[in-house]
Scaffold this active site. Sequence first.
Site, PDB file in Angstrom:
ATOM      1  N   ARG A 126       0.818  -1.210   0.000  1.00 19.25           N
ATOM      2  CA  ARG A 126       0.000   0.000   0.000  1.00 19.25           C
ATOM      3  C   ARG A 126       0.856   1.267   0.000  1.00 19.25           C
ATOM      4  O   ARG A 126       0.405   2.328  -0.448  1.00 19.25           O
ATOM      5  CB  ARG A 126      -0.931  -0.003   1.211  1.00 19.25           C
ATOM      6  CG  ARG A 126      -2.048  -1.025   1.122  1.00 19.25           C
ATOM      7  CD  ARG A 126      -3.181  -0.551   0.245  1.00 19.25           C
ATOM      8  NE  ARG A 126      -3.957  -1.670  -0.277  1.00 19.25           N
ATOM      9  CZ  ARG A 126      -4.931  -1.563  -1.161  1.00 19.25           C
ATOM     10  NH1 ARG A 126      -5.264  -0.391  -1.643  1.00 19.25           N
ATOM     11  NH2 ARG A 126      -5.569  -2.624  -1.593  1.00 19.25           N
ATOM     12  N   HIS A 177      -7.983  -5.673   1.510  1.00 24.17           N
ATOM     13  CA  HIS A 177      -9.438  -5.839   1.471  1.00 24.17           C
ATOM     14  C   HIS A 177      -9.910  -7.102   2.193  1.00 24.17           C
ATOM     15  O   HIS A 177     -11.086  -7.213   2.528  1.00 24.17           O
ATOM     16  CB  HIS A 177      -9.937  -5.836   0.029  1.00 24.17           C
ATOM     17  CG  HIS A 177      -9.846  -4.480  -0.614  1.00 24.17           C
ATOM     18  ND1 HIS A 177     -10.667  -3.443  -0.249  1.00 24.17           N
ATOM     19  CD2 HIS A 177      -9.013  -3.994  -1.561  1.00 24.17           C
ATOM     20  CE1 HIS A 177     -10.365  -2.367  -0.963  1.00 24.17           C
ATOM     21  NE2 HIS A 177      -9.356  -2.679  -1.758  1.00 24.17           N
ATOM     22  N   HIS A 195     -12.583   0.519   5.382  1.00 23.09           N
ATOM     23  CA  HIS A 195     -11.244   1.079   5.608  1.00 23.09           C
ATOM     24  C   HIS A 195     -11.216   2.589   5.384  1.00 23.09           C
ATOM     25  O   HIS A 195     -10.346   3.275   5.936  1.00 23.09           O
ATOM     26  CB  HIS A 195     -10.208   0.373   4.719  1.00 23.09           C
ATOM     27  CG  HIS A 195     -10.261   0.774   3.274  1.00 23.09           C
ATOM     28  ND1 HIS A 195     -11.035   0.113   2.350  1.00 23.09           N
ATOM     29  CD2 HIS A 195      -9.635   1.766   2.600  1.00 23.09           C
ATOM     30  CE1 HIS A 195     -10.876   0.683   1.166  1.00 23.09           C
ATOM     31  NE2 HIS A 195     -10.039   1.685   1.290  1.00 23.09           N
ATOM     32  N   ASN A 320     -11.794   4.574 -24.768  1.00 24.86           N
ATOM     33  CA  ASN A 320     -10.720   4.437 -23.782  1.00 24.86           C
ATOM     34  C   ASN A 320     -11.295   4.141 -22.395  1.00 24.86           C
ATOM     35  O   ASN A 320     -10.746   3.347 -21.624  1.00 24.86           O
ATOM     36  CB  ASN A 320      -9.889   5.727 -23.751  1.00 24.86           C
ATOM     37  CG  ASN A 320      -8.549   5.555 -23.051  1.00 24.86           C
ATOM     38  OD1 ASN A 320      -8.027   4.446 -22.922  1.00 24.86           O
ATOM     39  ND2 ASN A 320      -7.994   6.656 -22.578  1.00 24.86           N
ATOM     40  N   GLN A 337     -10.216 -11.947  -7.683  1.00 24.00           N
ATOM     41  CA  GLN A 337     -11.199 -12.966  -7.304  1.00 24.00           C
ATOM     42  C   GLN A 337     -10.793 -14.351  -7.799  1.00 24.00           C
ATOM     43  O   GLN A 337     -11.640 -15.231  -7.928  1.00 24.00           O
ATOM     44  CB  GLN A 337     -12.581 -12.594  -7.875  1.00 24.00           C
ATOM     45  CG  GLN A 337     -13.073 -11.203  -7.514  1.00 24.00           C
ATOM     46  CD  GLN A 337     -13.311 -11.015  -6.031  1.00 24.00           C
ATOM     47  OE1 GLN A 337     -13.304 -11.969  -5.268  1.00 24.00           O
ATOM     48  NE2 GLN A 337     -13.528  -9.778  -5.612  1.00 24.00           N
ATOM     49  N   HIS A 338      -9.531 -14.531  -8.096  1.00 23.59           N
ATOM     50  CA  HIS A 338      -9.007 -15.852  -8.470  1.00 23.59           C
ATOM     51  C   HIS A 338      -9.378 -16.854  -7.382  1.00 23.59           C
ATOM     52  O   HIS A 338      -9.286 -16.564  -6.186  1.00 23.59           O
ATOM     53  CB  HIS A 338      -7.489 -15.746  -8.612  1.00 23.59           C
ATOM     54  CG  HIS A 338      -6.821 -16.972  -9.152  1.00 23.59           C
ATOM     55  ND1 HIS A 338      -6.681 -18.120  -8.403  1.00 23.59           N
ATOM     56  CD2 HIS A 338      -6.230 -17.223 -10.345  1.00 23.59           C
ATOM     57  CE1 HIS A 338      -6.035 -19.029  -9.121  1.00 23.59           C
ATOM     58  NE2 HIS A 338      -5.753 -18.513 -10.308  1.00 23.59           N
ATOM     59  N   ARG A 413       1.102 -25.273   1.106  1.00 21.88           N
ATOM     60  CA  ARG A 413       0.176 -25.417  -0.026  1.00 21.88           C
ATOM     61  C   ARG A 413      -0.822 -26.552   0.156  1.00 21.88           C
ATOM     62  O   ARG A 413      -1.280 -27.162  -0.814  1.00 21.88           O
ATOM     63  CB  ARG A 413       0.929 -25.617  -1.352  1.00 21.88           C
ATOM     64  CG  ARG A 413       1.937 -24.543  -1.678  1.00 21.88           C
ATOM     65  CD  ARG A 413       1.310 -23.182  -1.804  1.00 21.88           C
ATOM     66  NE  ARG A 413       0.518 -23.008  -3.024  1.00 21.88           N
ATOM     67  CZ  ARG A 413      -0.029 -21.842  -3.395  1.00 21.88           C
ATOM     68  NH1 ARG A 413       0.115 -20.775  -2.633  1.00 21.88           N
ATOM     69  NH2 ARG A 413      -0.714 -21.764  -4.511  1.00 21.88           N
TER      70      ARG A 413
END
Length: 547
Positions: A126, A177, A195, A320, A337-338, A413
Amino acid sequence: MSRDEDISQWRVKDICRYLRVEGLGEWEEKFREQLITEVGLRDLTETRLENIGIGPLRTRQKILLRLRKLMQIVADTKVFNDPIHGHVEMHPLLVRIIDTPQFQRLRHIKQLGGAYFVFPGASHNRFEHSIGVGYLAGWLVQELNERQPELAISRRDILCVQIAGLCHDLGHGPFSHMFDGMFIPKVRPELRWKHEEASREMFDHLVFKNVLEPVMQEYGLVLPEDLVFIKELIAGPQNTDPLHQGWPYEGRPEEKSFLYEIVANKRNGIDVDKWDYFARDCFYLGIQNNFDYRRFLKFARVCKVDGKNQICTRDKEVGNLYDMFHTRNCLHRRAYQHKVCNIIETMITEAFVLADPHIQIQGSGGEMFKISTAIDNMEAYTKLTDHVFEQILYSSSSEQAEAREILQNITSRCLYKCVGEAQAEEPVEVSQEMLLDWPGWVARALNDHPNVTLQPEDFVVNIVNMDWGMKEKNPINNVRFYCKNDPTKAFPIHQDQVSKLLPQCFAEQIIRVYCKKTDVGTMRAAKKNFDQWCMDMNFSKLQSTCI
């Protein structure tokens, strides 16, 4: 000064422009007659101003004060080498804000939250995004000022807009987020906290703790009026009374309404915050950015729309802008949003919820706060960053064992697996209670699996809402355009006037179901239950790569 000007290169027209910005435009002809450039400024005295016909004495002193302040500002300006925007010059007041613990905290908050666990390049924070937004905010407002001096944009206006751009994300929590979108709704469902509210509170805290009010006044800000204006630019009007009539802002009058569209544009979502994160996120994610904000800057101008001054653009730029919102949609679909990013942030949220009662953060007056309550005290919130992930991961207490195990699974993982995706006929208003109930419905959809028992706690249901920033509406319907022949007249352009290939729908909702147990037998059973649940709920299954 414009965004990247070197004062050593200033000519007569640049000096005259500066005088106009400072409210001294009536004397610019005198400077033109004398051909005063940057070199001449250094030898300018009160006597010389008198000799060229500038008076009275008080005016001469005011001009000298402004010009000397300009020379000092240029001397104190710092340059940041940014990978997106190049060499970015920052006003010394902005540098003072950057060099505070409250702003430096942003170095330790990932811009894209859990996406870094999926995209190896998404390591940006950020901190650099905020510097970029402050820079672009100053660039846009100065472009408008140079193009339309009749707008009477003052140095105060420019500086306030830059500060708002710089400070607009001060209130973000750990993993950005994820914190206000997933964690806070779970632990404090009664609280409608965003926020932006925390950014406003953190800005107040930053100014107070670092005694910046005298510094702001030294650089020409008027307090408390300009502090109110900056916070309105960040989070909207502070007066939220629904019965309030008329102009809702206090920091600036209605004729300067266009200034409220630069950092956080509530009208149509076209603002410098998006311009920076589109360019920055695409760069670090390795995704093509189809929107050129530099071109928008060249055509931006203020026109009257329904009696209010509004930022508009050339009619030929409508394509554009469609590219801009298309880029936004691509970023959400392919990255934000993967489905793996989504489940990693869900797992982090679960760990934070479990660890919440056992994390202590000291706030003002020595009072202790949890992760979930640190938002109530800016002293404590200043200490809350992404590091809480490692704090839990490397803890040795038995109280945090369950939370620690979840984070260990992320780092090795061992993630929950997506069972499937679905859509309802119409978007569903989903409450926290529904998200807690639906896993049980999925688990009970079928009960005829040999050697497999499915429990509600085995499932996670997530709702993903994707749109162009205004739910089901087309935001470009709220944009106004002008043509070359009459740049003062603003008008809308309907999408039918642009192309028949543009989307007819601007929002969609995806329902994702994940299973925590990942062995083959459980996943096969979970898939059958998901299929049955979709039929029971009248949901349409989506073709996906889940499982």
